[in-house]
Design an enzyme around this catalytic site. Structure first.
Site, PDB file in Angstrom:
ATOM      1  N   LYS A 277       0.840  -1.213   0.000  1.00 54.87           N
ATOM      2  CA  LYS A 277       0.000   0.000   0.000  1.00 54.87           C
ATOM      3  C   LYS A 277       0.872   1.260   0.000  1.00 54.87           C
ATOM      4  O   LYS A 277       0.570   2.219  -0.692  1.00 54.87           O
ATOM      5  CB  LYS A 277      -0.920   0.049   1.230  1.00 54.87           C
ATOM      6  CG  LYS A 277      -1.900  -1.091   1.338  1.00 54.87           C
ATOM      7  CD  LYS A 277      -2.919  -0.849   2.445  1.00 54.87           C
ATOM      8  CE  LYS A 277      -2.321  -0.766   3.846  1.00 54.87           C
ATOM      9  NZ  LYS A 277      -1.734  -2.015   4.353  1.00 54.87           N
TER      10      LYS A 277
ATOM     11  N   ARG B 128      -9.253   1.248   9.532  1.00 53.57           N
ATOM     12  CA  ARG B 128      -8.829  -0.127   9.760  1.00 53.57           C
ATOM     13  C   ARG B 128      -9.853  -0.892  10.595  1.00 53.57           C
ATOM     14  O   ARG B 128      -9.637  -2.059  10.893  1.00 53.57           O
ATOM     15  CB  ARG B 128      -7.504  -0.115  10.521  1.00 53.57           C
ATOM     16  CG  ARG B 128      -6.312  -0.610   9.703  1.00 53.57           C
ATOM     17  CD  ARG B 128      -5.110  -0.444  10.588  1.00 53.57           C
ATOM     18  NE  ARG B 128      -3.952  -1.184  10.231  1.00 53.57           N
ATOM     19  CZ  ARG B 128      -2.850  -0.641   9.724  1.00 53.57           C
ATOM     20  NH1 ARG B 128      -2.822   0.623   9.391  1.00 53.57           N
ATOM     21  NH2 ARG B 128      -1.777  -1.374   9.547  1.00 53.57           N
TER      22      ARG B 128
ATOM     23  N   ARG C 116      12.299  -8.096   5.923  1.00 56.61           N
ATOM     24  CA  ARG C 116      12.578  -6.662   5.813  1.00 56.61           C
ATOM     25  C   ARG C 116      13.613  -6.237   6.862  1.00 56.61           C
ATOM     26  O   ARG C 116      13.577  -6.693   7.996  1.00 56.61           O
ATOM     27  CB  ARG C 116      11.257  -5.913   6.043  1.00 56.61           C
ATOM     28  CG  ARG C 116      11.329  -4.457   5.751  1.00 56.61           C
ATOM     29  CD  ARG C 116       9.989  -3.902   5.430  1.00 56.61           C
ATOM     30  NE  ARG C 116       9.150  -3.772   6.614  1.00 56.61           N
ATOM     31  CZ  ARG C 116       7.994  -3.104   6.609  1.00 56.61           C
ATOM     32  NH1 ARG C 116       7.536  -2.576   5.496  1.00 56.61           N
ATOM     33  NH2 ARG C 116       7.281  -3.012   7.707  1.00 56.61           N
TER      34      ARG C 116
ATOM     35  N   ARG D 140      12.598  -4.400  12.391  1.00 55.01           N
ATOM     36  CA  ARG D 140      11.726  -3.477  13.137  1.00 55.01           C
ATOM     37  C   ARG D 140      10.917  -4.279  14.153  1.00 55.01           C
ATOM     38  O   ARG D 140      10.519  -5.411  13.860  1.00 55.01           O
ATOM     39  CB  ARG D 140      10.778  -2.819  12.117  1.00 55.01           C
ATOM     40  CG  ARG D 140      10.433  -1.400  12.403  1.00 55.01           C
ATOM     41  CD  ARG D 140       9.671  -0.803  11.239  1.00 55.01           C
ATOM     42  NE  ARG D 140       8.269  -1.192  11.233  1.00 55.01           N
ATOM     43  CZ  ARG D 140       7.401  -0.822  10.295  1.00 55.01           C
ATOM     44  NH1 ARG D 140       7.798  -0.085   9.280  1.00 55.01           N
ATOM     45  NH2 ARG D 140       6.145  -1.194  10.355  1.00 55.01           N
TER      46      ARG D 140
ATOM     47  N   ARG E 147      -0.320  -9.001  13.641  1.00 51.98           N
ATOM     48  CA  ARG E 147      -0.821  -7.953  12.730  1.00 51.98           C
ATOM     49  C   ARG E 147      -1.775  -8.561  11.706  1.00 51.98           C
ATOM     50  O   ARG E 147      -2.795  -7.971  11.367  1.00 51.98           O
ATOM     51  CB  ARG E 147       0.356  -7.262  12.024  1.00 51.98           C
ATOM     52  CG  ARG E 147       1.144  -6.361  12.957  1.00 51.98           C
ATOM     53  CD  ARG E 147       2.471  -5.961  12.359  1.00 51.98           C
ATOM     54  NE  ARG E 147       2.364  -4.972  11.301  1.00 51.98           N
ATOM     55  CZ  ARG E 147       3.364  -4.639  10.489  1.00 51.98           C
ATOM     56  NH1 ARG E 147       4.535  -5.235  10.605  1.00 51.98           N
ATOM     57  NH2 ARG E 147       3.203  -3.721   9.569  1.00 51.98           N
TER      58      ARG E 147
HETATM   59  P1  AMP Z   1       1.303   0.236   9.245  1.00 55.04           P
HETATM   60  O1  AMP Z   1       2.614   0.886   8.978  1.00 55.04           O
HETATM   61  O2  AMP Z   1       0.178   0.805   8.406  1.00 55.04           O
HETATM   62  O3  AMP Z   1       1.345  -1.264   9.166  1.00 55.04           O
HETATM   63  O4  AMP Z   1       0.906   0.611  10.764  1.00 55.04           O
HETATM   64  C1  AMP Z   1       1.751   0.269  11.840  1.00 55.04           C
HETATM   65  C2  AMP Z   1       0.951   0.197  13.127  1.00 55.04           C
HETATM   66  O5  AMP Z   1       0.326   1.459  13.397  1.00 55.04           O
HETATM   67  C3  AMP Z   1      -0.198  -0.810  13.127  1.00 55.04           C
HETATM   68  O6  AMP Z   1       0.243  -2.113  13.404  1.00 55.04           O
HETATM   69  C4  AMP Z   1      -1.074  -0.223  14.235  1.00 55.04           C
HETATM   70  O7  AMP Z   1      -0.544  -0.506  15.520  1.00 55.04           O
HETATM   71  C5  AMP Z   1      -0.944   1.270  14.025  1.00 55.04           C
HETATM   72  N1  AMP Z   1      -1.983   1.802  13.129  1.00 55.04           N
HETATM   73  C6  AMP Z   1      -1.810   2.358  11.904  1.00 55.04           C
HETATM   74  N2  AMP Z   1      -2.981   2.773  11.384  1.00 55.04           N
HETATM   75  C7  AMP Z   1      -3.930   2.471  12.300  1.00 55.04           C
HETATM   76  C8  AMP Z   1      -5.347   2.634  12.372  1.00 55.04           C
HETATM   77  N3  AMP Z   1      -6.040   3.183  11.356  1.00 55.04           N
HETATM   78  N4  AMP Z   1      -5.988   2.194  13.469  1.00 55.04           N
HETATM   79  C9  AMP Z   1      -5.325   1.647  14.488  1.00 55.04           C
HETATM   80  N5  AMP Z   1      -4.003   1.445  14.499  1.00 55.04           N
HETATM   81  C10 AMP Z   1      -3.286   1.858  13.420  1.00 55.04           C
END
Ligand code: AMP
Length: 224
Positions: free
Chosen positions: A16, A91, A130, A163, A174
Protein backbone atom coordinates in the site's frame (compact mmCIF):
# COMPACT_ATOMS: atom_id res chain seq x y z
CA UNK A 1 -12.17 17.21 -12.60
CA UNK A 2 -14.06 15.67 -9.65
CA UNK A 3 -12.27 14.97 -6.40
CA UNK A 4 -10.44 11.66 -5.99
CA UNK A 5 -10.89 10.57 -2.40
CA UNK A 6 -9.18 7.22 -2.28
CA UNK A 7 -8.73 4.62 0.44
CA UNK A 8 -6.10 1.88 0.20
CA UNK A 9 -7.06 -1.37 1.90
CA UNK A 10 -4.97 -4.51 2.29
CA UNK A 11 -2.93 -6.52 4.77
CA UNK A 12 0.38 -5.24 6.15
CA UNK A 13 3.09 -5.77 3.55
CA UNK A 14 0.68 -5.63 0.61
CA UNK A 15 2.54 -2.69 -0.91
CA UNK A 16 0.00 0.00 0.00
CA UNK A 17 2.81 2.39 0.92
CA UNK A 18 4.70 1.96 -2.35
CA UNK A 19 1.58 2.18 -4.49
CA UNK A 20 0.27 5.08 -2.41
CA UNK A 21 3.43 7.07 -3.04
CA UNK A 22 3.20 6.39 -6.78
CA UNK A 23 -0.45 7.47 -6.81
CA UNK A 24 0.49 10.60 -4.91
CA UNK A 25 2.96 11.54 -7.66
CA UNK A 26 0.62 10.63 -10.50
CA UNK A 27 -2.45 12.39 -9.14
CA UNK A 28 -0.72 15.17 -7.19
CA UNK A 29 -2.77 14.47 -4.12
CA UNK A 30 -1.72 14.36 -0.48
CA UNK A 31 -1.00 10.89 0.85
CA UNK A 32 -1.73 10.16 4.50
CA UNK A 33 -0.36 6.90 5.92
CA UNK A 34 -1.46 6.42 9.51
CA UNK A 35 1.42 4.00 10.24
CA UNK A 36 3.94 6.70 9.20
CA UNK A 37 2.06 9.40 11.11
CA UNK A 38 2.02 7.24 14.25
CA UNK A 39 5.69 6.21 13.95
CA UNK A 40 6.64 9.90 13.67
CA UNK A 41 4.52 10.64 16.77
CA UNK A 42 6.27 7.84 18.68
CA UNK A 43 9.67 9.20 17.66
CA UNK A 44 8.68 12.70 18.85
CA UNK A 45 7.13 11.22 22.00
CA UNK A 46 4.06 13.44 21.47
CA UNK A 47 0.93 12.67 23.47
CA UNK A 48 -0.49 10.55 20.63
CA UNK A 49 2.87 8.80 20.21
CA UNK A 50 3.05 7.90 23.89
CA UNK A 51 -0.47 6.47 23.72
CA UNK A 52 0.22 4.51 20.51
CA UNK A 53 3.63 2.97 21.13
CA UNK A 54 2.75 -0.07 23.23
CA UNK A 55 -0.04 -1.09 20.84
CA UNK A 56 2.21 -0.71 17.82
CA UNK A 57 5.05 -2.73 19.33
CA UNK A 58 2.67 -5.62 19.92
CA UNK A 59 1.14 -5.35 16.45
CA UNK A 60 -2.23 -4.40 17.93
CA UNK A 61 -4.33 -1.58 16.54
CA UNK A 62 -4.22 1.66 18.47
CA UNK A 63 -7.62 2.65 19.93
CA UNK A 64 -10.02 4.24 17.44
CA UNK A 65 -10.25 7.52 19.36
CA UNK A 66 -6.48 8.03 19.12
CA UNK A 67 -6.43 7.86 15.33
CA UNK A 68 -9.81 9.14 14.13
CA UNK A 69 -9.15 12.77 15.11
CA UNK A 70 -5.76 12.73 13.41
CA UNK A 71 -7.24 11.77 10.03
CA UNK A 72 -10.35 13.95 10.26
CA UNK A 73 -8.02 16.90 10.76
CA UNK A 74 -5.86 16.03 7.73
CA UNK A 75 -8.69 15.63 5.22
CA UNK A 76 -9.94 19.12 6.06
CA UNK A 77 -6.60 20.62 5.21
CA UNK A 78 -6.52 22.97 2.21
CA UNK A 79 -4.04 20.66 0.43
CA UNK A 80 -6.67 17.86 0.49
CA UNK A 81 -9.44 19.95 -1.08
CA UNK A 82 -9.10 18.19 -4.49
CA UNK A 83 -8.81 14.77 -2.91
CA UNK A 84 -6.56 12.57 -0.81
CA UNK A 85 -5.09 9.09 -0.57
CA UNK A 86 -5.47 7.27 2.74
CA UNK A 87 -3.22 4.32 3.59
CA UNK A 88 -3.90 2.36 6.76
CA UNK A 89 -7.11 4.20 7.63
CA UNK A 90 -9.83 3.17 8.19
CA UNK A 91 -8.83 -0.13 9.76
CA UNK A 92 -12.00 -0.88 11.73
CA UNK A 93 -15.73 -0.49 11.06
CA UNK A 94 -16.07 2.31 13.69
CA UNK A 95 -13.21 4.18 11.95
CA UNK A 96 -14.99 3.77 8.59
CA UNK A 97 -18.23 5.05 10.10
CA UNK A 98 -16.43 8.03 11.62
CA UNK A 99 -14.86 8.81 8.24
CA UNK A 100 -18.27 8.57 6.54
CA UNK A 101 -19.85 11.01 8.95
CA UNK A 102 -16.94 13.43 8.66
CA UNK A 103 -17.14 13.28 4.85
CA UNK A 104 -20.89 13.84 4.99
CA UNK A 105 -20.40 16.82 7.28
CA UNK A 106 -17.93 18.25 4.76
CA UNK A 107 -20.36 17.55 1.85
CA UNK A 108 -17.88 15.16 0.23
CA UNK A 109 -17.92 11.46 -0.71
CA UNK A 110 -15.36 8.69 -0.91
CA UNK A 111 -14.55 7.79 -4.51
CA UNK A 112 -12.88 4.38 -4.36
CA UNK A 113 -11.80 1.84 -1.73
CA UNK A 114 -8.97 -0.06 -3.39
CA UNK A 115 -8.13 -3.49 -1.95
CA UNK A 116 -4.58 -4.70 -2.61
CA UNK A 117 -4.95 -8.38 -1.88
CA UNK A 118 -1.99 -10.54 -0.80
CA UNK A 119 -2.09 -14.01 0.84
CA UNK A 120 -0.77 -14.42 4.40
CA UNK A 121 2.29 -16.52 3.53
CA UNK A 122 3.47 -13.84 1.11
CA UNK A 123 3.00 -11.17 3.80
CA UNK A 124 5.16 -13.19 6.21
CA UNK A 125 7.86 -13.61 3.55
CA UNK A 126 7.86 -9.90 2.70
CA UNK A 127 7.79 -8.48 6.22
CA UNK A 128 9.93 -11.17 7.88
CA UNK A 129 12.81 -10.41 5.50
CA UNK A 130 12.58 -6.66 5.81
CA UNK A 131 15.54 -4.86 7.40
CA UNK A 132 15.31 -1.23 8.42
CA UNK A 133 18.13 1.24 8.94
CA UNK A 134 18.18 2.50 12.53
CA UNK A 135 19.60 5.84 11.43
CA UNK A 136 17.27 7.00 8.66
CA UNK A 137 14.71 4.28 8.10
CA UNK A 138 16.02 3.07 4.70
CA UNK A 139 14.42 -0.27 3.93
CA UNK A 140 16.06 -3.42 2.50
CA UNK A 141 14.99 -7.04 2.11
CA UNK A 142 17.23 -10.05 2.70
CA UNK A 143 15.82 -11.79 -0.39
CA UNK A 144 14.46 -9.12 -2.77
CA UNK A 145 16.76 -6.17 -2.08
CA UNK A 146 19.76 -7.23 0.03
CA UNK A 147 22.34 -4.64 1.15
CA UNK A 148 25.89 -5.02 -0.18
CA UNK A 149 27.14 -5.88 3.31
CA UNK A 150 24.87 -7.85 5.61
CA UNK A 151 23.45 -5.73 8.44
CA UNK A 152 24.79 -2.43 7.09
CA UNK A 153 22.79 0.26 5.28
CA UNK A 154 24.08 0.92 1.73
CA UNK A 155 22.93 4.52 1.90
CA UNK A 156 24.26 5.81 5.20
CA UNK A 157 26.20 2.95 6.83
CA UNK A 158 23.67 2.70 9.69
CA UNK A 159 22.91 -0.61 11.35
CA UNK A 160 20.09 -2.64 9.77
CA UNK A 161 17.64 -4.17 12.21
CA UNK A 162 14.36 -6.08 12.22
CA UNK A 163 11.73 -3.48 13.14
CA UNK A 164 9.97 -4.40 16.39
CA UNK A 165 6.68 -5.00 14.55
CA UNK A 166 8.36 -7.07 11.79
CA UNK A 167 9.22 -9.82 14.29
CA UNK A 168 7.63 -13.12 13.35
CA UNK A 169 5.16 -13.31 16.26
CA UNK A 170 4.19 -9.66 15.79
CA UNK A 171 3.61 -10.16 12.04
CA UNK A 172 1.25 -13.05 12.89
CA UNK A 173 -0.62 -10.78 15.28
CA UNK A 174 -0.82 -7.95 12.73
CA UNK A 175 -2.32 -10.43 10.26
CA UNK A 176 -4.83 -11.67 12.83
CA UNK A 177 -5.85 -8.10 13.57
CA UNK A 178 -6.22 -7.47 9.86
CA UNK A 179 -8.49 -10.46 9.28
CA UNK A 180 -10.57 -9.84 12.35
CA UNK A 181 -10.93 -6.05 12.35
CA UNK A 182 -10.02 -4.66 8.93
CA UNK A 183 -11.24 -7.30 6.47
CA UNK A 184 -14.92 -6.59 7.34
CA UNK A 185 -14.35 -3.27 5.55
CA UNK A 186 -14.24 -5.15 2.25
CA UNK A 187 -17.91 -6.02 2.67
CA UNK A 188 -18.62 -2.56 4.08
CA UNK A 189 -17.29 -0.79 0.97
CA UNK A 190 -18.70 -3.44 -1.37
CA UNK A 191 -22.08 -2.52 0.10
CA UNK A 192 -21.44 1.10 -0.78
CA UNK A 193 -20.51 0.13 -4.33
CA UNK A 194 -17.01 1.66 -4.22
CA UNK A 195 -14.79 -1.40 -3.69
CA UNK A 196 -12.19 -2.24 -6.35
CA UNK A 197 -9.70 -5.12 -6.05
CA UNK A 198 -6.23 -5.78 -7.41
CA UNK A 199 -3.92 -8.77 -6.99
CA UNK A 200 -1.00 -7.47 -4.89
CA UNK A 201 1.04 -10.69 -5.01
CA UNK A 202 2.69 -9.64 -8.26
CA UNK A 203 5.50 -7.21 -9.06
CA UNK A 204 5.18 -3.52 -8.16
CA UNK A 205 4.89 -2.33 -11.76
CA UNK A 206 2.21 -4.87 -12.64
CA UNK A 207 0.20 -3.93 -9.56
CA UNK A 208 0.57 -0.22 -10.39
CA UNK A 209 -0.69 -0.91 -13.91
CA UNK A 210 -3.72 -2.82 -12.62
CA UNK A 211 -4.51 0.03 -10.23
CA UNK A 212 -4.35 2.51 -13.11
CA UNK A 213 -6.82 0.31 -15.00
CA UNK A 214 -9.21 0.06 -12.06
CA UNK A 215 -9.19 3.82 -11.53
CA UNK A 216 -9.82 4.36 -15.23
CA UNK A 217 -12.86 2.06 -15.03
CA UNK A 218 -14.10 3.86 -11.91
CA UNK A 219 -13.73 7.16 -13.76
CA UNK A 220 -15.58 5.82 -16.82
CA UNK A 221 -18.38 4.59 -14.59
CA UNK A 222 -18.66 8.01 -12.98
CA UNK A 223 -17.43 6.95 -9.52
CA UNK A 224 -14.51 9.37 -9.69
P1 AMP B 1 1.30 0.24 9.25
O1 AMP B 1 2.61 0.89 8.98
O2 AMP B 1 0.18 0.81 8.41
O3 AMP B 1 1.34 -1.26 9.17
O4 AMP B 1 0.91 0.61 10.76
C1 AMP B 1 1.75 0.27 11.84
C2 AMP B 1 0.95 0.20 13.13
O5 AMP B 1 0.33 1.46 13.40
C3 AMP B 1 -0.20 -0.81 13.13
O6 AMP B 1 0.24 -2.11 13.40
C4 AMP B 1 -1.07 -0.22 14.23
O7 AMP B 1 -0.54 -0.51 15.52
C5 AMP B 1 -0.94 1.27 14.02
N1 AMP B 1 -1.98 1.80 13.13
C6 AMP B 1 -1.81 2.36 11.90
N2 AMP B 1 -2.98 2.77 11.38
C7 AMP B 1 -3.93 2.47 12.30
C8 AMP B 1 -5.35 2.63 12.37
N3 AMP B 1 -6.04 3.18 11.36
N4 AMP B 1 -5.99 2.19 13.47
C9 AMP B 1 -5.33 1.65 14.49
N5 AMP B 1 -4.00 1.45 14.50
C10 AMP B 1 -3.29 1.86 13.42
Amino acid sequence: MPELNLILLGPPGSGKGTQGERLQDEHRLPYYATGDILRAAVKDQSEIGRKAQEYMDRGDLVPDDVIIGVICERIQDEEASDGFILDGFPRTVPQAEALDSEMERLGRTLSVALLIDVPDDEVVRRLGGRRTCVEQGHVFHVEFDPPAEEGVCDVCGGELIVREDDRDDVIRNRLEQYHEKTEPLVVYYEGKGILRKVDGARGLDEVAEEIRGELAIARAEGEV
